[in-house]
Design an enzyme around this catalytic site. Structure first.
Site, PDB file in Angstrom:
ATOM      1  N   CYS A   1       0.818  -1.220   0.000  1.00 46.11           N
ATOM      2  CA  CYS A   1       0.000   0.000   0.000  1.00 46.11           C
ATOM      3  C   CYS A   1       0.853   1.273   0.000  1.00 46.11           C
ATOM      4  CB  CYS A   1      -0.906  -0.022   1.226  1.00 46.11           C
ATOM      5  SG  CYS A   1      -1.757  -1.594   1.359  1.00 46.11           S
TER       6      CYS A   1
ATOM      7  N   HIS B   1      -2.860   6.855   2.229  1.00 44.90           N
ATOM      8  CA  HIS B   1      -3.396   5.564   1.791  1.00 44.90           C
ATOM      9  C   HIS B   1      -4.776   5.361   2.433  1.00 44.90           C
ATOM     10  CE1 HIS B   1      -4.071   1.399   1.124  1.00 44.90           C
ATOM     11  NE2 HIS B   1      -3.729   1.025   2.336  1.00 44.90           N
TER      12      HIS B   1
ATOM     13  N   ASN C   1     -10.054  -0.428   0.223  1.00 42.80           N
ATOM     14  CA  ASN C   1      -8.606  -0.314   0.260  1.00 42.80           C
ATOM     15  C   ASN C   1      -8.059  -0.865  -1.058  1.00 42.80           C
ATOM     16  OD1 ASN C   1      -5.891  -0.859   0.596  1.00 42.80           O
ATOM     17  ND2 ASN C   1      -6.098  -1.351   2.776  1.00 42.80           N
TER      18      ASN C   1
END
Ligand SMILES: O=C(O)C1CCN(c2ccc(-c3cc(CO)ccc3Cl)cn2)CC1
Length: 323
Positions: free
Chosen positions: A109, A248, A278
């Site tokens: 990520c 993020h 996500n």
């Protein structure tokens, strides 16, 4: 000559899966997911691979320019189509960027921030002048769809930027890029699994993502907050005129917790996790593109922004940039 983000683009699979859709195929609920993460829906690709999503971004980024003028393509991904060739090479073939060198960056990520940092060095060294930096994921291929605690959190998508040596003023102000391999087993995934409950032939296996949610949450709160405080203290004129944080998009509660710890007002933390879940390496660029599209951010207007990634590795990192 200084590197500058001159163009942004996003590309998402059409198939939208809402929390209620998930509740039909596993023991979860919209209430649980929305209240604990802020996520309301996400994209799940039914036919497109990570390289297809990344190609959708690249085609938009090179509109109006000669593909043979692209010096490099970096794709940040943890869900590459193949072990090899790189997803970036597949994108190169699809857009016929015949003079580019291509590589993937796997920093989970944090991938886009790591890739943007790398690309900036390629340009500021004077060796190259124009490159594509794309975050692209089909997280749906990495999920253990038997595990409701993780499979509801992630989504598919891609977004990226055209980076060029143009402006006469510095825009990449500073960066702080970190990792800690000692804590790597807090969030890991074995090989890609191809099935998901929304595909006709759901040939999934129950490997996929394994996450110690508490450990990752605590890491994000402690280490990411420290990273942001450090880089802002080192660049205090930036700290006092910071416009936005593009972090993020893992969970809106972690953003609230980081906001408290860093004392940066939550109003500066842009977020769109509600719409996409996500999307790992795609989340920071996807947020950037959406905020350019809605006019919150205007490229070339010298807005002071911090781009922050954090995730498996463990990896985390921030770039201070004037957009
Ligand atoms: O509230 C609950 O019970 C649960 C508690 C656990 N949760 C978590 C835990 C960790 C993450 C996460 C993941 C990554 C990987 O990109 C990076 C950063 C973070 Cl903070 C996201 N959600 C969901 C709600």
């Amino acid at each position: 000559l200084y590197p500058q983000v001159t163009k942004v683009a996003k590309y998402l699979p059409d198939n939208i899966v809402t929390n209620d859709d998930l509740a039909k195929v596993m023991d979860t609920s919209d209430e649980w997911i929305a209240s604990r993460t802020g996520i309301r829906e996400r994209r799940v690709s039914l036919k497109e691979t990570t390289s297809d999503l990344a190609t959708g971004v690249a085609k938009q980024l090179i509109q109006g320019i000669d593909a043979s003028s692209i010096d490099f393509i970096i794709v940040a991904t943890m869900t590459a189509d193949y072990g090899t060739p790189s997803t970036a090479c597949l994108v190169q073939s699809n857009i016929e960027a015949n003079n580019a060198f291509c590589l993937d960056v796997n920093a989970a990520c944090s991938g886009f921030v790591y890739a943007l940092s790398t690309a900036e060095k390629f340009l500021s060294s004077g060796s190259y002048n124009r490159g594509l930096v794309i975050g692209a994921e089909t997280m749906s291929t990495m999920m253990n769809w038997e595990d409701r605690s993780t499979s509801v959190l992630f989504g598919d998508g891609a977004a990226g930027v055209l980076l060029e040596n143009t402006s006469t003023e510095v825009r990449f102000i500073d960066e702080l890029i970190q990792s800690d391999g000692k804590r790597s087993m807090a969030l890991y995934a074995k090989e890609n699994v191809d099935g998901n409950p929304f595909k006709e032939n759901d040939d999934r296996v129950s490997s996929g993502m394994v996450m110690d949610g508490k450990k990752i949450f605590d890491f994000a709160l402690r280490d990411v907050s420290k990273n942001m405080i450090n880089i802002l203290e080192k660049n205090e004129e930036f700290r006092d005129s910071l416009d936005y944080v593009l972090a993020h998009q893992a969970n809106v509660r972690i953003l609230e917790a980081i906001s408290k710890k860093t004392k940066i007002p939550m109003t500066k933390f842009l977020h769109n996790v509600a719409k996409y879940g996500n999307t790992s390496a795609a989340s920071v660029p996807l947020l950037l593109v959406e905020k350019v599209e809605d006019g919150t951010i205007t490229l070339g207007s010298n807005q002071n922004v911090i781009l922050t990634g954090y995730g498996a590795g463990l990896t985390w990192g921030s770039i201070l940039i004037k957009l």
